[in-house]
Design a protein around this motif. Sequence first.
Motif, mmCIF file in Angstrom:
data_model
loop_
_atom_site.group_PDB
_atom_site.id
_atom_site.type_symbol
_atom_site.label_atom_id
_atom_site.label_comp_id
_atom_site.label_asym_id
_atom_site.label_seq_id
_atom_site.Cartn_x
_atom_site.Cartn_y
_atom_site.Cartn_z
ATOM 1 N N UNK A 49 -39.267 -24.360 24.822
ATOM 2 C CA UNK A 49 -40.364 -25.093 25.118
ATOM 3 C C UNK A 49 -41.314 -25.737 24.091
ATOM 4 N N UNK A 50 -41.571 -24.562 23.149
ATOM 5 C CA UNK A 50 -42.439 -25.031 22.089
ATOM 6 C C UNK A 50 -41.829 -26.128 20.984
ATOM 7 N N UNK A 51 -40.402 -25.863 20.916
ATOM 8 C CA UNK A 51 -39.870 -27.068 20.154
ATOM 9 C C UNK A 51 -39.922 -28.409 20.855
ATOM 10 N N UNK A 52 -39.862 -28.154 22.349
ATOM 11 C CA UNK A 52 -40.029 -29.596 22.981
ATOM 12 C C UNK A 52 -41.286 -30.082 22.930
ATOM 13 N N UNK A 60 -40.447 -37.590 18.794
ATOM 14 C CA UNK A 60 -39.023 -37.236 18.078
ATOM 15 C C UNK A 60 -38.031 -37.143 19.299
ATOM 16 N N UNK A 61 -36.845 -37.869 19.342
ATOM 17 C CA UNK A 61 -36.127 -37.651 20.185
ATOM 18 C C UNK A 61 -35.491 -36.018 20.402
ATOM 19 N N UNK A 62 -35.735 -35.320 21.477
ATOM 20 C CA UNK A 62 -35.337 -34.104 21.707
ATOM 21 C C UNK A 62 -33.677 -34.041 21.511
ATOM 22 N N UNK A 63 -32.826 -35.040 21.611
ATOM 23 C CA UNK A 63 -31.532 -34.878 21.449
ATOM 24 C C UNK A 63 -31.018 -35.135 20.052
ATOM 25 N N UNK A 64 -32.034 -35.490 18.930
ATOM 26 C CA UNK A 64 -31.504 -35.595 17.642
ATOM 27 C C UNK A 64 -32.129 -34.483 16.876
ATOM 28 N N UNK A 116 -28.818 -28.353 20.509
ATOM 29 C CA UNK A 116 -28.037 -29.582 20.108
ATOM 30 C C UNK A 116 -27.145 -29.315 19.161
ATOM 31 N N UNK A 117 -26.105 -30.208 19.246
ATOM 32 C CA UNK A 117 -24.912 -30.128 17.953
ATOM 33 C C UNK A 117 -25.468 -30.938 16.762
#
Length: 209
Positions: A49-52, A60-64, A116-117
């Motif tokens: 949650x903190x990272x998000x 920043x795009x959370x998927x990247x 994410x990968x």
Amino acid sequence: MTATLFKTHPDNPEMRKINQVVECLRDGGTVIYPTDTVYGLGCDIHNQKAVEKICQIKKINPKKRKNLSFICNDLSHISEYAKIGNATFKLMKKALPGPYTFILESSSRVPKILNINKKNVGIRIPNNNIARMIVKELGNPIITTSVLDEDEIIKYSTDPEDIYEQYKNKVDMIVDGGYGNNVGSTIVDCSDDNITILRQGAGDIMQFL
């Protein structure tokens, strides 16, 4: 809730204040703190949650999550999160702690941490006692990104009081360790065991080659 702001000595930070930051991070808080280059915005790598929230603040795009790096205390931390060849290890041993971000091949832990990968990860060991003491007491790296100024001409905020005014309603804690620099770290890509400078910033990596 307005962020907590406190000052601490950059060379000899008070342990009581370092522990306050660590407690905030463990509770899922987001913290702005000094490094040997620009101020950083960080959180515990294990708190999704903190990272998000950091991604949201920085748009920043959370998927990247390309612009997120790990702040470590020493080289022993790094092997848990990245694969390092012998030549790269020798270079990092000479250059760190210092104003460099090393792009390395991720270990199997990183995709699980970031959800994410992510094949590569940026690693920093800043030459700043506040940042390194926070990580040491926390017991694991913090994920971080640079604090940008709202002014389009001035890229990085250097005055902690200005940073406080801009971010006091966005983060949980701001550590004033004195004026920051306005030049980011030099980014060195060692992900394939070749050394490529992606961005020339503070520090001259060539002196260690």
